[in-house]
Scaffold this active site. Structure first.
Site, short mmCIF file in Angstrom:
data_model
loop_
_atom_site.label_atom_id
_atom_site.label_comp_id
_atom_site.label_asym_id
_atom_site.label_seq_id
_atom_site.Cartn_x
_atom_site.Cartn_y
_atom_site.Cartn_z
CG ASN A 85 -1.47 1.33 1.60
OD1 ASN A 85 -2.39 1.82 0.97
ND2 ASN A 85 -0.90 1.95 2.64
CE LYS A 118 12.67 -8.25 -7.89
NZ LYS A 118 13.73 -7.29 -8.33
CB SER A 139 -3.50 0.10 -8.70
OG SER A 139 -3.29 0.94 -9.80
CE1 TYR A 153 -0.49 8.07 -6.40
CE2 TYR A 153 -2.51 8.76 -7.50
CZ TYR A 153 -1.86 8.00 -6.54
OH TYR A 153 -2.59 7.14 -5.75
CE LYS A 157 -0.81 4.29 -6.74
NZ LYS A 157 -0.45 3.25 -5.74
CB THR A 189 -7.62 7.94 2.82
OG1 THR A 189 -6.94 8.65 1.78
CG2 THR A 189 -8.47 6.84 2.24
#
Length: 284
Positions: A85, A118, A139, A153, A157, A189
């Site tokens: 996140n 990864k 995303s 930005y 994404k 948020t």
């Protein structure tokens, strides 16, 4: 999933903080990672170490990512879900964005998220074998569409979308690893608080331009974003329990609309110009 171990990046605020609190309330275990662990002091006081492990992690430092996963393994022996996140946005027209700031943001939003991905896959494959695990890459609808004045930005994404879809296509089904891109629409948020801002480029000062409208909306704290972030997090929690999850999950009516409009525009262009591709084969 009540006893599942969740590894969460960017747990200090926004979706990361909400997911941390939600999983804990559901009885799960959380490895909460963030750059400043003291931010979660209140949560640390509420939950014992066997429920909440707080780790310092700057996702731009690959060695810290590896170390955090190792500490999670030592503490709990497994990680079931990685909620990838950590990230933030840069408010600037493409022409006006300071390149150094754009690169730093890419180091978090793309390279950081990719390196976490990864290590998550390695962990799921080698440590959790044969149980696998769930990777949830955060995303946004701007990973599919774009918003003016958020060009870099948007691009970060878009890049995350591409690398995540590729990773999903490369997995061996025997590893039992599931990957989903969580495509959030607009949710409240307080993410605007972490917005890095560059002054408007001189060529884009005209109030009628789309970038000016974006700036006005994003910087007006009196405008409340309609999406309920808590409700969205509950959906993401349910997503992690699906046997056959989607590669992409748009969340929010605006995200669904954005997807539909993007797909429709692409198909319109494809159909309009498909004849241009006829007769291009060798010897045709």
């Amino acid at each position: 999933m009540s006893t599942a171990v969740w590894f969460i990046t960017g747990a200090s605020s926004g979706f990361g903080r909400l997911m941390t609190e939600f999983v804990l309330k559901k009885g799960g275990i959380v490895v909460a990672t963030l750059r400043q662990p003291d931010v979660l002091a209140e949560l640390k006081a509420q939950y014992p170490p066997e429920k909440l492990l707080i780790l310092q992690l700057d996702v731009t430092k690959p060695e810290e990512i590896i170390d955090s996963f190792a500490k999670a393994e030592k503490a709990f022996g497994k990680i079931d879900v990685v909620f990838n996140n950590a990230g933030y946005a840069l408010l600037a027209e493409v022409e006006g964005a300071p390149e150094d700031k754009a690169r730093v943001m890419f180091d978090v939003n793309f390279w950081g998220a990719t390196n976490v991905s990864k290590e998550a896959l390695r962990f799921f494959r080698e440590v959790n074998k044969p149980a696998g695990g769930r990777l949830l890459n955060v995303s946004s609808i701007v990973g599919i569409t774009t918003v003016p004045a958020l060009g870099y930005y948007n691009a970060s994404k878009h890049a995350l979308e591409g690398i995540t879809e590729t990773l999903a296509s490369e997995l061996d089904p025997e590893w039992n690893i599931k990957i989903t891109l969580v495509e959030f629409g607009g949710f409240e948020t307080r993410g605007r608080d972490s917005l890095v801002r560059a002054p408007p480029h001189a060529a884009y000062l005209k109030p009628s331009l789309a970038s000016a409208a974006s700036r006005s909306y994003l910087l007006n704290k009196n405008v409340r974003i309609s999406g309920d972030a808590g409700k969205a997090i509950a959906k993401v929690y349910n997503l992690a329990q699906l046997e056959d999850p989607p590669l992409r999950l748009p969340l929010g009516n605006d995200a669904v609309t954005g997807f539909r409009e993007k797909v429709a525009k692409i198909l319109t262009d494809v159909d309009k110009y498909k004849s241009w591709s006829e007769g291009l084969a060798i010897n045709s």
